[in-house]
Enzyme design. Structure first.
Site, PDB file in Angstrom:
ATOM      1  N   ARG A  92       5.695  13.493 -38.327  1.00 51.66           N
ATOM      2  CA  ARG A  92       4.892  13.223 -39.524  1.00 51.66           C
ATOM      3  C   ARG A  92       3.430  13.631 -39.303  1.00 51.66           C
ATOM      4  O   ARG A  92       2.820  14.264 -40.169  1.00 51.66           O
ATOM      5  CB  ARG A  92       5.005  11.736 -39.866  1.00 51.66           C
ATOM      6  N   LEU A 136      14.971   5.249 -34.971  1.00 48.41           N
ATOM      7  CA  LEU A 136      14.385   6.132 -35.988  1.00 48.41           C
ATOM      8  C   LEU A 136      13.470   5.259 -36.840  1.00 48.41           C
ATOM      9  O   LEU A 136      13.726   4.071 -37.022  1.00 48.41           O
ATOM     10  CB  LEU A 136      15.469   6.744 -36.889  1.00 48.41           C
ATOM     11  N   ASP A 137      12.400   5.850 -37.379  1.00 46.09           N
ATOM     12  CA  ASP A 137      11.525   5.128 -38.301  1.00 46.09           C
ATOM     13  C   ASP A 137      12.337   4.604 -39.481  1.00 46.09           C
ATOM     14  O   ASP A 137      13.330   5.226 -39.880  1.00 46.09           O
ATOM     15  CB  ASP A 137      10.428   6.052 -38.857  1.00 46.09           C
ATOM     16  N   ARG A 138      11.858   3.521 -40.069  1.00 49.06           N
ATOM     17  CA  ARG A 138      12.547   2.922 -41.219  1.00 49.06           C
ATOM     18  C   ARG A 138      12.822   3.954 -42.314  1.00 49.06           C
ATOM     19  O   ARG A 138      13.901   3.979 -42.916  1.00 49.06           O
ATOM     20  CB  ARG A 138      11.684   1.795 -41.804  1.00 49.06           C
TER      21      ARG A 138
END
Length: 214
Positions: free
Chosen positions: A161, A60-62
């Site tokens: 996003r 997962l993205d930070r």
């Protein structure tokens, strides 16, 4: 990333057994280590401290929080890796986005590619991009924002996003894609809420949920 200051909350274990462990990743914590000592703290390292045989399956993205699965055996890692590759897993996300969406549901089908001069940002590219598909559904709206449930059909970097941005509704608190008041939030308002997969030992369907913190 020089200002990397990950949250120090204790590890939240959602499920563990002899093959897999699922945890609730906090926003602001890297999934895997970055380059350099200052980026060594990550979910992978924290999980390994408790489950030494843990192996990476996906990321997962930070800035995204929520359900992440780790394999505890090489067999489980292969089994789960194939499920992700063949898109047999199902993930749902919750997001708060800028503006009040008019439609109730929809699908974004726009191919994505890395925006090299501005990486890690991604952009829509109909010539060279890789297929990216996201289903979305409004949960509620008001006060100039909308809560949506997002179901990605593909797993491209920054997919949710960029897809929300192309609809004119960037995800609140997005450091890359939200500008002005939309970006002025304490965190990225994107959370991986559920993960459905087949258990590597016997293939039984499982659905694990991490409660949305916003």
């Amino acid at each position: 990333m020089s200002d990397y200051n990950p949250p120090q909350d204790p590890l939240v274990i959602l499920h563990d057994d002899h093959e897999v462990v699922l945890v609730d990743k906090p926003s602001g914590l890297l999934s895997v280590p970055g380059k350099g000592e200052h980026l060594a703290d990550c979910l992978m390292a924290r999980v390994k401290a408790v489950f030494p045989t843990a192996l990476l399956v996906h990321r997962l993205d930070r800035d995204t929080s929520g359900v992440m699965i780790f394999a505890l055996t090489p067999h489980a890692q292969r089994h789960l890796g194939l499920q992700f590759e063949k898109r047999q897993t199902k993930k749902t996300y919750v997001a708060r986005v800028w503006g009040e969406m008019q439609e109730k549901t929809g699908t974004v089908d726009l191919p994505l590619i890395v925006d090299w001069p501005n990486r890690p940002k991604q952009m829509v590219d109909h010539e060279n991009g890789k297929q990216a598909v996201t289903d979305w559904r409004v949960v509620r709206k008001g006060d100039g924002e909308t809560r949506v449930r997002l179901t990605p059909k593909t797993g491209r970097s920054h997919q949710l996003r960029v897809h929300m941005l192309t609809l004119g509704h960037p995800i609140l608190g997005d450091p890359f894609y939200a500008e002005g008041p939309a970006g002025d939030h304490p965190r990225l308002m994107l959370h991986s809420e559920t993960l459905q997969f087949r258990h590597p030992d016997g293939g039984q369907g499982m659905r694990i949920t991490a409660k949305c913190p916003f």
